[in-house]
Scaffold this active site. Structure first.
Site, mmCIF file in Angstrom:
data_model
loop_
_atom_site.group_PDB
_atom_site.id
_atom_site.type_symbol
_atom_site.label_atom_id
_atom_site.label_comp_id
_atom_site.label_asym_id
_atom_site.label_seq_id
_atom_site.Cartn_x
_atom_site.Cartn_y
_atom_site.Cartn_z
ATOM 1 N N ASN A 84 0.855 -1.181 0.000
ATOM 2 C CA ASN A 84 0.000 0.000 0.000
ATOM 3 C C ASN A 84 0.894 1.235 0.000
ATOM 4 O OD1 ASN A 84 -2.444 -1.492 0.223
ATOM 5 N ND2 ASN A 84 -2.091 -1.741 2.416
ATOM 6 N N GLY A 90 -4.588 3.175 1.491
ATOM 7 C CA GLY A 90 -4.786 2.805 2.889
ATOM 8 C C GLY A 90 -3.498 2.638 3.671
ATOM 9 N N SER A 92 -0.893 3.039 6.302
ATOM 10 C CA SER A 92 -1.017 3.598 7.650
ATOM 11 C C SER A 92 0.317 3.702 8.381
ATOM 12 C CB SER A 92 -1.996 2.759 8.481
ATOM 13 O OG SER A 92 -1.548 1.430 8.586
ATOM 14 N N HIS A 97 6.590 -1.625 3.394
ATOM 15 C CA HIS A 97 6.434 -3.012 3.836
ATOM 16 C C HIS A 97 5.587 -3.767 2.838
ATOM 17 C CE1 HIS A 97 3.340 -0.416 5.579
ATOM 18 N NE2 HIS A 97 2.509 -1.434 5.469
ATOM 19 N N HIS A 99 2.909 -6.825 2.463
ATOM 20 C CA HIS A 99 1.966 -7.719 3.148
ATOM 21 C C HIS A 99 1.965 -9.057 2.404
ATOM 22 C CE1 HIS A 99 -0.446 -4.479 5.315
ATOM 23 N NE2 HIS A 99 0.117 -3.752 4.367
HETATM 24 P P1 AMP Z 1 -0.399 -0.385 5.794
HETATM 25 O O1 AMP Z 1 -1.835 -0.041 6.081
HETATM 26 O O2 AMP Z 1 -0.196 -0.973 4.424
HETATM 27 O O3 AMP Z 1 0.522 0.778 6.086
HETATM 28 O O4 AMP Z 1 -0.047 -1.569 6.781
HETATM 29 C C1 AMP Z 1 0.375 -1.369 8.095
HETATM 30 C C2 AMP Z 1 0.114 -2.650 8.812
HETATM 31 O O5 AMP Z 1 0.864 -2.647 10.016
HETATM 32 C C3 AMP Z 1 -1.334 -2.883 9.202
HETATM 33 O O6 AMP Z 1 -1.798 -4.090 8.601
HETATM 34 C C4 AMP Z 1 -1.301 -2.981 10.714
HETATM 35 O O7 AMP Z 1 -2.209 -3.916 11.234
HETATM 36 C C5 AMP Z 1 0.147 -3.380 10.954
HETATM 37 N N1 AMP Z 1 0.668 -3.034 12.264
HETATM 38 C C6 AMP Z 1 0.574 -1.849 12.916
HETATM 39 N N2 AMP Z 1 1.187 -1.914 14.103
HETATM 40 C C7 AMP Z 1 1.683 -3.171 14.210
HETATM 41 C C8 AMP Z 1 2.431 -3.862 15.222
HETATM 42 N N3 AMP Z 1 2.764 -3.277 16.381
HETATM 43 N N4 AMP Z 1 2.771 -5.151 14.993
HETATM 44 C C9 AMP Z 1 2.423 -5.755 13.836
HETATM 45 N N5 AMP Z 1 1.733 -5.160 12.853
HETATM 46 C C10 AMP Z 1 1.360 -3.886 13.036
#
Ligand code: AMP
Length: 111
Positions: A84, A90, A92, A97, A99
């Site tokens: 993303n 989306g 966040s 990273h 997925h």
């Molecule tokens: P994105 O929305 O593509 O930026 O993905 C960020 C991801 O990080 C989301 O799927 C969150 O659930 C995950 N995330 C956020 N904080 C943590 C954490 N402490 N440990 C593992 N995953 C996390």
């Protein structure tokens, strides 16, 4: 410092399943599938949009790590790899990273 940098620095706990000098992989805290792993480069690239040509080896490595983890976690019936980049996607966490999602049928097109 993003949450991923804190995980890399072991300041925040995570279920880490793989790591080397360049990247780390851990289970997503809010899984969207029975298997939901994040593969994160240790060097901070905020998002794919900001990656440069000099990041090509690192970007390729993230995909090959996803392939290896998919094999290790027996995602033999298929899996999805997602990046993303930016608000409409989306994103966040502003730390690039990948997925890796699997162990269920995934709809297309995505939401
Ligand atoms: P994105 O929305 O593509 O930026 O993905 C960020 C991801 O990080 C989301 O799927 C969150 O659930 C995950 N995330 C956020 N904080 C943590 C954490 N402490 N440990 C593992 N995953 C996390």
């Amino acid at each position: 410092m993003t949450i991923f940098e804190k995980i890399i620095a072991r300041q925040t706990p995570a279920k880490i399943i793989w790591e080397d000098d360049d990247a780390i992989a851990f289970h997503d805290v809010n899984p969207q599938a029975p298997v939901h792993v994040l593969i994160v480069p240790k060097r901070v690239v905020p998002r794919l949009t900001e990656a440069t040509d000099s990041d090509s080896a690192l970007l390729g490595k993230l995909l090959l790590v996803a392939r290896d983890i998919a094999k290790k976690l027996d995602l033999s019936s298929g899996y999805r790899v997602v990046i993303n980049s930016g608000p409409d996607a989306g994103e966040s966490v502003p730390h690039l990273h990948v997925h890796l999602l699997g162990k269920r049928a995934l709809a297309w097109p995505p939401g």
